[in-house]
Design a protein around this motif. Structure first.
Motif, mmCIF file in Angstrom:
data_model
loop_
_atom_site.group_PDB
_atom_site.id
_atom_site.type_symbol
_atom_site.label_atom_id
_atom_site.label_comp_id
_atom_site.label_asym_id
_atom_site.label_seq_id
_atom_site.Cartn_x
_atom_site.Cartn_y
_atom_site.Cartn_z
ATOM 1 N N MET A 65 34.295 -17.652 -62.309
ATOM 2 C CA MET A 65 34.954 -18.709 -63.098
ATOM 3 C C MET A 65 36.484 -18.599 -62.945
ATOM 4 O O MET A 65 37.019 -17.492 -62.931
ATOM 5 C CB MET A 65 34.549 -18.494 -64.575
ATOM 6 C CG MET A 65 35.149 -19.480 -65.540
ATOM 7 S SD MET A 65 34.091 -20.916 -65.774
ATOM 8 C CE MET A 65 35.131 -21.906 -66.804
ATOM 9 N N THR A 66 37.122 -19.727 -62.784
ATOM 10 C CA THR A 66 38.586 -19.715 -62.666
ATOM 11 C C THR A 66 39.217 -20.165 -63.983
ATOM 12 O O THR A 66 38.857 -21.202 -64.528
ATOM 13 C CB THR A 66 39.038 -20.640 -61.525
ATOM 14 O OG1 THR A 66 38.336 -20.262 -60.338
ATOM 15 C CG2 THR A 66 40.537 -20.496 -61.282
ATOM 16 N N GLU A 69 35.674 -12.863 -64.945
ATOM 17 C CA GLU A 69 34.342 -12.960 -65.560
ATOM 18 C C GLU A 69 34.362 -13.838 -66.803
ATOM 19 O O GLU A 69 33.466 -14.634 -67.035
ATOM 20 C CB GLU A 69 33.882 -11.558 -65.994
ATOM 21 C CG GLU A 69 33.644 -10.600 -64.840
ATOM 22 C CD GLU A 69 32.193 -10.579 -64.406
ATOM 23 O OE1 GLU A 69 31.338 -10.310 -65.275
ATOM 24 O OE2 GLU A 69 31.925 -10.868 -63.210
ATOM 25 N N ASN A 70 35.373 -13.606 -67.631
ATOM 26 C CA ASN A 70 35.470 -14.372 -68.872
ATOM 27 C C ASN A 70 36.930 -14.513 -69.291
ATOM 28 O O ASN A 70 37.818 -13.984 -68.639
ATOM 29 C CB ASN A 70 34.654 -13.687 -69.983
ATOM 30 C CG ASN A 70 35.041 -12.214 -70.108
ATOM 31 O OD1 ASN A 70 36.226 -11.882 -70.120
ATOM 32 N ND2 ASN A 70 34.052 -11.342 -70.184
ATOM 33 N N GLU A 71 37.125 -15.214 -70.387
ATOM 34 C CA GLU A 71 38.480 -15.517 -70.846
ATOM 35 C C GLU A 71 39.270 -14.243 -71.139
ATOM 36 O O GLU A 71 40.441 -14.139 -70.796
ATOM 37 C CB GLU A 71 38.363 -16.373 -72.114
ATOM 38 C CG GLU A 71 39.610 -17.137 -72.427
ATOM 39 C CD GLU A 71 39.472 -17.947 -73.713
ATOM 40 O OE1 GLU A 71 38.522 -18.734 -73.829
ATOM 41 O OE2 GLU A 71 40.319 -17.745 -74.603
ATOM 42 N N ALA A 116 43.568 -10.371 -69.828
ATOM 43 C CA ALA A 116 43.990 -8.995 -69.545
ATOM 44 C C ALA A 116 44.733 -8.921 -68.203
ATOM 45 O O ALA A 116 45.743 -8.242 -68.087
ATOM 46 C CB ALA A 116 42.778 -8.071 -69.537
ATOM 47 N N ARG A 117 44.203 -9.651 -67.209
ATOM 48 C CA ARG A 117 44.869 -9.652 -65.890
ATOM 49 C C ARG A 117 46.248 -10.318 -65.993
ATOM 50 O O ARG A 117 47.219 -9.839 -65.408
ATOM 51 C CB ARG A 117 44.021 -10.401 -64.859
ATOM 52 C CG ARG A 117 42.772 -9.663 -64.463
ATOM 53 C CD ARG A 117 43.072 -8.320 -63.863
ATOM 54 N NE ARG A 117 43.357 -8.384 -62.438
ATOM 55 C CZ ARG A 117 43.761 -7.340 -61.726
ATOM 56 N NH1 ARG A 117 43.941 -6.167 -62.315
ATOM 57 N NH2 ARG A 117 43.992 -7.466 -60.439
ATOM 58 N N ALA A 118 46.327 -11.410 -66.725
ATOM 59 C CA ALA A 118 47.608 -12.109 -66.882
ATOM 60 C C ALA A 118 48.623 -11.175 -67.537
ATOM 61 O O ALA A 118 49.790 -11.124 -67.147
ATOM 62 C CB ALA A 118 47.421 -13.367 -67.713
#
Lengths: 82, 234
Positions: free
Chosen positions: A1-2, A51-53, A58-60
């Motif tokens: 999912m993007t 995977e999810n929001e 967390a990556r952002a």
């Protein structure tokens, strides 16, 4: 999912925001006397595969800490949308 | 002296630095590409030159600070190697946390390109030992982001530790707002790290290293480094 992460970066309270100050003076000169304050910041849009929001957020955040934000002078907010 | 001058995409003072190092102190000088993660053998000095690395995108020096070469520069500095950051190079040093603080847009919000005078605050660093205490040097500045900033508590520590090497001043060394071109806190134009082997400054010594350029005061910095190394780094 993007996911799309919308990152707002702005100067911390107490850090001289010369751009904000100049913009405020210009607006007041244009007659916006009710204008209290202006702060100028940056908007950064990130498209992240995750995977999810929560994972996207967390990556952002990691990206903010590693490059996008200088935490000595700036603060940031992240909003994640589908 | 063996020196390496780092070239980032958008650096534009690298050749001026090489010219100044060669003509003033006959340094053996080479360029170092930003993608290299290894340094040339036996170098004494690394210079991060001025320019507009990565087009000044995001924040000045932010992306240059995260390139492979900067990892090598950090290791070199940790071992005591001499590192000098000029203008954009100073911004790269603060962005990479090799020096404290941040460099913000000039108070005037204009690009300032003119000669200015700075006062030498320390003469016991490898970069300034050839100068006299409180000597006034004339060197040009050329920047849009040159306002040195540190939060209150940290700036008092920086001052207490005598880490300020250059302050913007008047022709006779006066320190006041009228001789502060960009609004830097405490007229700060250049600082060193705790160990004294990493220095950053906004003025351009390489543009003031020969009389024909209007001033050769910048040559004092190259000469200081030369003397320091001749004496075996003490």
């Amino acid at each position: 999912m993007t996911y799309t992460a919308e990152v707002l970066v702005y100067l911390k309270e107490g850090v001289l925001d010369t751009q904000g100050k100049a913009v405020k003076q210009s607006l007041q000169r244009l007659g916006f006397q009710d204008l209290e304050d202006v702060r100028v910041g940056k908007y950064i849009q990130l498209r992240i595969n995750a995977e999810n929001e929560e994972a996207a957020r967390a990556r952002a955040k990691e990206m903010c800490v590693e490059l996008l934000v200088n935490e000595l002078i700036e603060e940031f907010d992240i909003k994640v949308v589908d | 002296m063996r020196a390496a001058v780092v070239v980032f995409p958008g650096s534009n003072c690298d050749r001026d630095v090489i010219h100044a190092l060669r003509t003033t102190v006959s340094a053996d000088t080479e360029t170092l590409w930003y993608e290299s993660s290894d340094l040339p053998k036996n170098i004494d000095l690394i210079v991060l030159p001025g320019g507009f690395s990565y087009g000044d995108y995001l924040r000045c020096g932010a992306m240059a600070a995260r390139t492979p070469v900067m990892k090598a520069v950090r290791r070199f500095a940790e071992k005591g190697g001499l590192v000098l950051g000029i203008c954009n190079g100073f911004q790269v040093l603060t962005e990479s946390r090799l020096l404290p603080g941040a460099i913000l847009a000039n108070q005037s919000l204009t690009f300032i390109c003119r000669s200015c005078t700075v006062r030498v605050e320390r003469t016991d660093t490898p970069f300034t030992l050839g100068c006299r205490e409180n000597q006034v040097l004339e060197m040009p500045i050329a920047h849009h982001e040159g306002l040195y900033f540190l939060p209150d508590e940290e700036i008092s520590r920086l001052k207490k530790e005598k880490r300020v090497v250059f302050r913007y001043c008047g022709p006779d060394g006066e320190l006041d707002d009228s001789h502060n071109p960009n609004g830097s806190l405490d007229n700060i134009a250049g600082i060193v790290n705790e160990r004294g082997n990493v220095m950053g400054l906004m003025p351009h010594p390489e543009r003031a290293s020969e009389k024909i350029l209007g001033s050769d005061d910048g040559a004092l910095i190259w000469n200081s480094l030369h003397i320091w190394l001749e004496k075996g780094g003490r």
